[in-house]
Design a protein around this motif. Sequence first.
Motif, short mmCIF file in Angstrom:
data_model
loop_
_atom_site.label_atom_id
_atom_site.label_comp_id
_atom_site.label_asym_id
_atom_site.label_seq_id
_atom_site.Cartn_x
_atom_site.Cartn_y
_atom_site.Cartn_z
N VAL A 213 0.84 -1.32 0.06
CA VAL A 213 -0.02 -0.07 0.04
C VAL A 213 0.79 1.58 0.08
CG1 VAL A 213 -1.53 1.51 1.48
CG2 VAL A 213 -2.04 -1.10 1.17
N ALA B 86 -7.29 0.80 -0.11
CA ALA B 86 -6.42 -0.38 -0.01
C ALA B 86 -6.44 -0.65 1.66
CB ALA B 86 -5.22 -0.22 -0.50
N THR B 87 -6.18 0.31 2.38
CA THR B 87 -5.94 0.08 3.89
C THR B 87 -7.27 -0.35 4.29
OG1 THR B 87 -4.44 1.67 4.02
CG2 THR B 87 -5.25 0.69 5.87
#
Length: 438
Positions: free
Chosen positions: A230, A255-256
């Motif tokens: 990421v 994404a996190t």
Amino acid sequence: MSGFEIGLSMFAAVLVLIALRMPVGVAMLLVGGLGYAAITGWMPLLATLRSMSFSKFSSYTLSVIPLFLLMGDFATKGGLNRALFGAARAWLGHRRGGLGLATIGGCAAFGAICGSSLATAATMSQVALPEMRRHGYSPALATGTLAAGGTLGILIPPSVILVIYAIYTEQSIGVLFIAAVIPGVLATLCYMAVVNIYARLVPGAAPPAERIPWSARWKPTLEVWPVILVFALVVTGMYAGWFSATEGAAVGAAATGVLAVTLGGMRWQGLKESLLSTAETTGLIFIMLLGAELFSAALALSRVPAELSSVIAGLDVPPLAILFAILLIYFILGCFMESMAMVLLTLPIFIPLMLALDFGLNPTQVLVWFGILVLVSVEVGMISPPFGLNLFVINAMAKDVPMGQTYRGVMGFVASDVVRIVVLVFLPALSLWLPGLW
């Protein structure tokens, strides 16, 4: 009263209101509004507020703030701090002071997806503090390491403070992020050196943990690959021109969030808490930004920044002496104020002054270099006794540790920070080399 006197009175009034516990954003908005009205009248103030509010909050660039905040909150809710500390511990824990080294490394890695000093200190404390206690670490070293390591949250990109600074000074967010890379790595290495020196000078303060076999080190290491992916995607994407800083923040947050759900077990309640926390913090920051904008406009009308810059620049004093005086002010303010508040409060005075001084750099280089110096100075203030905010965060997590021990444990890190600031002042290339390549 003259405009200059009104400007000086405004600055004093804001400091008094902050000391009386009024929220910083509200204090700057109130005093800035009254000062603006005193100079121009009430109708110009109302017209300015109407246009200023819309132009400030409709800015596309500002959306990067809630996205980076959400990214850090997802990382916390997803337990990514545990994975980062576990990987660092696997490789460093068996060394003298190894858990302290792992804590610094974990804080640096978590700072790469968080951007907040206080959040990094509090989050990593939940994982690292019990481990250091279990292995018999000195309470002074344990709490001092966590307080100092937390400051890496605002130094390692992405940094919310750098975003605010970039927006205020109209500089590229990406340029400031890349300018912070070498100072951030330098800070991490300096803090690790302090832990190592402390462990050697104070026998028994940092006993080594059990050695983990080579074959067992790869499992915790592989667990952090999504975090590295990421960070690499966001940073590389911004610097390679694949997307802007705002788009990069959106990619990182998304994404996190996926990682927090799939790997960290975050569910609906955690998502709800993250969104609410981000909204609350964003609202607070936006009020501070509006207050700072109005306060800055009123100060500009009073001509305080221009006249002070002219007077100081005309003194027979080396520019570096004035710069060190400014950094000392940040150092002192950091003991009493939250980092974003002090930056927004002081930039209207210090930016014109820095641009008026001759450092042998062009204006853009001065603003980038000064931004990194401000960031590092703010970071030092947050761990400086007696009122560094990170110290109180850590002390709240370790209630049985006397504050005096935390003060003692953090002094080595403060000393290393002072040395690092001097190096960054005399070697601007450490902040400007990478942006020059971009």
